[in-house]
Enzyme design. Sequence first.
Site, PDB file in Angstrom:
ATOM      1  N   ILE A 125       8.161 -10.245  10.793  1.00 37.95           N
ATOM      2  CA  ILE A 125       7.581  -9.584  11.948  1.00 37.95           C
ATOM      3  C   ILE A 125       6.224 -10.600  12.797  1.00 37.95           C
ATOM      4  O   ILE A 125       6.813  -9.172  13.686  1.00 37.95           O
ATOM      5  CB  ILE A 125       6.884  -8.963  10.786  1.00 37.95           C
ATOM      6  N   TYR A 131      -9.021 -10.367   8.987  1.00 36.62           N
ATOM      7  CA  TYR A 131      -8.877  -9.628   8.092  1.00 36.62           C
ATOM      8  C   TYR A 131      -8.414  -7.825   8.051  1.00 36.62           C
ATOM      9  O   TYR A 131      -8.565  -7.380   8.782  1.00 36.62           O
ATOM     10  CB  TYR A 131      -8.414  -9.663   6.530  1.00 36.62           C
ATOM     11  N   LYS A 181      -7.709 -17.977   3.930  1.00 37.25           N
ATOM     12  CA  LYS A 181      -8.841 -18.045   2.932  1.00 37.25           C
ATOM     13  C   LYS A 181      -9.851 -18.217   3.255  1.00 37.25           C
ATOM     14  O   LYS A 181     -10.423 -18.561   4.522  1.00 37.25           O
ATOM     15  CB  LYS A 181      -8.400 -19.595   1.903  1.00 37.25           C
TER      16      LYS A 181
HETATM   17  N1  NAP Z   1      -2.593  -8.910  -2.826  1.00 35.48           N
HETATM   18  C1  NAP Z   1      -3.510  -7.535  -2.318  1.00 35.48           C
HETATM   19  O1  NAP Z   1      -4.567  -7.182  -3.252  1.00 35.48           O
HETATM   20  C2  NAP Z   1      -3.933  -6.725  -1.404  1.00 35.48           C
HETATM   21  C3  NAP Z   1      -4.984  -6.080  -1.529  1.00 35.48           C
HETATM   22  C4  NAP Z   1      -4.469  -5.316  -0.775  1.00 35.48           C
HETATM   23  C5  NAP Z   1      -3.671  -5.127   0.322  1.00 35.48           C
HETATM   24  N2  NAP Z   1      -2.438  -6.399   0.367  1.00 35.48           N
HETATM   25  C6  NAP Z   1      -1.170  -5.856   1.564  1.00 35.48           C
HETATM   26  O2  NAP Z   1      -0.336  -6.364   0.585  1.00 35.48           O
HETATM   27  C7  NAP Z   1       0.700  -6.799   1.173  1.00 35.48           C
HETATM   28  C8  NAP Z   1       1.141  -7.620   0.552  1.00 35.48           C
HETATM   29  O3  NAP Z   1       0.200  -8.348   0.294  1.00 35.48           O
HETATM   30  P1  NAP Z   1       0.646  -9.679  -1.337  1.00 35.48           P
HETATM   31  O4  NAP Z   1      -0.756  -9.896  -2.130  1.00 35.48           O
HETATM   32  O5  NAP Z   1       2.167  -9.532  -1.621  1.00 35.48           O
HETATM   33  O6  NAP Z   1       0.535 -10.602  -0.435  1.00 35.48           O
HETATM   34  P2  NAP Z   1       1.878 -12.318   0.076  1.00 35.48           P
HETATM   35  O7  NAP Z   1       1.640 -12.855  -1.707  1.00 35.48           O
HETATM   36  O8  NAP Z   1       1.186 -13.386  -0.248  1.00 35.48           O
HETATM   37  O9  NAP Z   1       2.679 -12.335   0.388  1.00 35.48           O
HETATM   38  C9  NAP Z   1       3.049 -11.775   1.464  1.00 35.48           C
HETATM   39  C10 NAP Z   1       4.526 -11.347   1.980  1.00 35.48           C
HETATM   40  O10 NAP Z   1       4.599 -11.281   3.564  1.00 35.48           O
HETATM   41  C11 NAP Z   1       4.881 -12.175   4.233  1.00 35.48           C
HETATM   42  N3  NAP Z   1       4.980 -12.516   5.393  1.00 35.48           N
HETATM   43  C12 NAP Z   1       4.201 -13.197   5.942  1.00 35.48           C
HETATM   44  N4  NAP Z   1       3.901 -13.643   7.099  1.00 35.48           N
HETATM   45  C13 NAP Z   1       5.577 -12.776   7.586  1.00 35.48           C
HETATM   46  C14 NAP Z   1       5.748 -12.818   8.552  1.00 35.48           C
HETATM   47  N5  NAP Z   1       5.788 -13.200  10.004  1.00 35.48           N
HETATM   48  N6  NAP Z   1       7.440 -11.950   8.681  1.00 35.48           N
HETATM   49  C15 NAP Z   1       7.910 -11.636   7.185  1.00 35.48           C
HETATM   50  N7  NAP Z   1       7.218 -12.066   6.722  1.00 35.48           N
HETATM   51  C16 NAP Z   1       5.746 -12.379   6.589  1.00 35.48           C
HETATM   52  C17 NAP Z   1       5.107 -13.217   2.976  1.00 35.48           C
HETATM   53  O11 NAP Z   1       6.185 -14.717   3.537  1.00 35.48           O
HETATM   54  P3  NAP Z   1       6.827 -16.523   3.200  1.00 35.48           P
HETATM   55  O12 NAP Z   1       6.507 -16.300   1.462  1.00 35.48           O
HETATM   56  O13 NAP Z   1       7.433 -16.620   3.904  1.00 35.48           O
HETATM   57  O14 NAP Z   1       4.824 -16.267   3.481  1.00 35.48           O
HETATM   58  C18 NAP Z   1       5.245 -13.179   1.322  1.00 35.48           C
HETATM   59  O15 NAP Z   1       6.007 -12.554   0.847  1.00 35.48           O
HETATM   60  C19 NAP Z   1      -0.046  -7.332   2.521  1.00 35.48           C
HETATM   61  O16 NAP Z   1      -0.080  -6.114   3.769  1.00 35.48           O
HETATM   62  C20 NAP Z   1      -1.061  -6.862   2.093  1.00 35.48           C
HETATM   63  O17 NAP Z   1      -2.370  -7.105   3.536  1.00 35.48           O
HETATM   64  C21 NAP Z   1      -2.780  -6.409  -1.009  1.00 35.48           C
END
Ligand code: NAP
Length: 281
Positions: free
Chosen positions: A60, A189, A92
Amino acid sequence: MKVAVVTGGNKGIGFAIARGLCEKFDGTVYLTARDETRGLKAIEELKKNGLNPKFHQLDIDNLESIQRFRDYIKEKYGGLDVLVNNAAIAYKNAATEPFGEQAENTVRVNYFGVLETCKALFPLLRPRARVVNLSSSAGHLLRIPGENLRKKFVDPNLTEEQLSELMKEFVESAKKNTHSEEGWGNSAYVVSKVGVTALTFIQQRKFDCDERPDLVVNAVHPGYVDTDMTSHKGPLTIEEGAVAPLHCALLPPGVKSPRGKYIWCDKKEVDWISGPVPSQC
Ligand SMILES: NC(=O)c1ccc[n+]([C@@H]2O[C@H](COP(=O)([O-])OP(=O)(O)OC[C@H]3O[C@@H](n4cnc5c(N)ncnc54)[C@H](OP(=O)(O)O)[C@@H]3O)[C@@H](O)[C@H]2O)c1
């Protein structure tokens, strides 16, 4: 044939959303990832469980990649029924990169990446399409300390262009190190996710005037989830984190609510302007 797409589907919450769609969505599911090897590995894992996702590369943060994917979907299916904008990054707390650099990269991927993906794919949305923008508890307006800034975000006539200008202003002030005194707070963020939430409201206003009926977009806080992003500190499993995003991705035809709302991990609508900010699920 109906088509659903998840961005950043190779791991974390996006992976669980892709799995849930494979189980519940009546159509073809595209698990996309910026890295082909990681994406195909995720596909293999789902196939081992008897599911049948398809893969396409999608970064993206890369306009060519977005356009290649758009052209592919347009050519092969002629439309799109579900789009889950899940991909995002988060530095982080211990990151040593200068704050201006963190701000620029975070806003570019989390806000402008989602915006560009939507600009490319929205023309393909079919009637009754559902869009889910992954926001966060960090995407609540009250996380922005400056009252004057908050007023700009809640302007009911705010346009995409004006919102993008606000995002750029934040990045500029972060580079000058004036972001705190200007009321932005100290989290890139937070600003990126407030941007995604505000974008969602603008997108629904446009959908409501679209000739295609019943287009719905919501911003979702998935909960505090055990993923790489949280250094595995969140208490929720990725399946639990996928519950509210899946609920919004699969809203039935003609749904009255939620449409253009900020949705918490318990699937309830949250008042983005006045709060209160609910506790975590
Ligand atoms: N975990 C939480 O507690 C939490 C809380 C609130 C909101 N969120 C939101 O939920 C969503 C998922 O979070 P998560 O915790 O599952 O994060 P995660 O484990 O870090 O996974 C993030 C995903 O996004 C991909 N990504 C990053 N940059 C990208 C790019 N330029 N193009 C395409 N893919 C990309 C990563 O790919 P790579 O493997 O290649 O890096 C990975 O597949 C995010 O929007 C996050 O902000 C998470």
